[in-house]
Design an enzyme around this catalytic site. Structure first.
Site, PDB file in Angstrom:
ATOM      1  N   CYS A   8       0.878  -1.075  -0.036  1.00  0.00           N
ATOM      2  CA  CYS A   8       0.051  -0.011   0.390  1.00  0.00           C
ATOM      3  C   CYS A   8       0.751   1.155  -0.058  1.00  0.00           C
ATOM      4  O   CYS A   8       2.128   1.296   0.501  1.00  0.00           O
ATOM      5  CB  CYS A   8      -0.820  -0.115   1.128  1.00  0.00           C
ATOM      6  SG  CYS A   8      -2.432   1.224   1.206  1.00  0.00           S
ATOM      7  N   ASP A 127      -5.321  -4.009  11.992  1.00  0.00           N
ATOM      8  CA  ASP A 127      -3.522  -2.886  11.542  1.00  0.00           C
ATOM      9  C   ASP A 127      -3.842  -2.292  13.688  1.00  0.00           C
ATOM     10  O   ASP A 127      -4.670  -2.794  14.334  1.00  0.00           O
ATOM     11  CB  ASP A 127      -4.144  -2.109  11.200  1.00  0.00           C
ATOM     12  CG  ASP A 127      -3.056  -0.568  10.108  1.00  0.00           C
ATOM     13  OD1 ASP A 127      -1.843  -1.252  10.504  1.00  0.00           O
ATOM     14  OD2 ASP A 127      -2.640  -0.082   9.914  1.00  0.00           O
TER      15      ASP A 127
END
Length: 210
Positions: A8, A127
């Site tokens: 990402c 996360d």
């Protein structure tokens, strides 16, 4: 099962192409202005246009306005949306697009309940929690918080790099790993050697498990 890899925070087409050619399954584009990895629609179009076939494009938003999300979707070929804020399930569903819901993990986070709430998600991205940041912090969370069974595919993020990718695959057995800062030369600029090493470690972990 092969562990997928999503990388990402791309801001340059050449970095995304290298990652794809090296084996990344998906590339993430950040549409969140406070982030140093934020891209414009024009940048995103350039990056996606350069990608080879069979690489998924994930657009990341954080509590974004509907009009802005629809503006991006109308111009950028996106395969999946990643909602990285506090978006409720009903908001995630209105775009008729496959989506991933990010979960900021801390003690007491009920992943099973979230899997029920976001039951139509393509996956939950786990996360690290940070009170002032919405991901991309390079921080790792306690993997013991992750349930061994879940109704949705689990994507592990937070503090990953080539040094712990193999451990992450072996300990968590996630559907995918998601890395950003752990493969960077600087924020938004990927390091080719780190990208290659990360993917190599994931592949090697899969080979050992099989």
């Amino acid at each position: 099962m092969r562990t997928r890899v999503k990388i990402c925070g791309f801001t340059r087409a050449e970095d995304a192409v290298f990652a794809a050619q090296t084996g990344a399954d998906a590339i993430g584009l950040v549409f969140y202005p406070p982030s140093p990895r934020n891209v414009t629609i024009a940048q995103a179009i350039d990056i996606v246009s350069a990608l080879p076939a069979f690489v998924a494009v994930v657009a990341l938003f954080v509590d974004e306005q509907e009009a802005r999300i629809r503006e991006v979707l109308a111009q950028v070929p996106v395969d999946c949306i990643q909602f990285h804020g506090d978006e409720p399930a009903e908001v995630c569903r209105i775009y008729n697009k496959r989506y991933i819901k990010a979960v900021r993990m801390r003690t007491g986070t009920d992943v099973q309940a979230l899997a029920q709430e976001y039951h139509d998600a393509a996956g939950l991205l786990l996360d690290a929690y940070h009170p002032d940041a919405k991901g991309g912090t390079g921080s790792r969370f306690d993997w013991d918080l992750i349930p061994r069974q879940c109704a949705l595919p689990l994507i592990l993020a937070g503090g990953l790099d080539a040094d712990n990718a193999r451990q992450a695959v072996q300990a968590v057995r996630p559907y995918a790993l998601d890395v950003s800062s752990g493969v960077e030369a600087e924020k938004g600029i990927k390091d080719a050697l780190k990208v290659a090493a990360f993917i190599r470690e994931v592949n090697e972990a899969d080979r050992i498990i099989i």
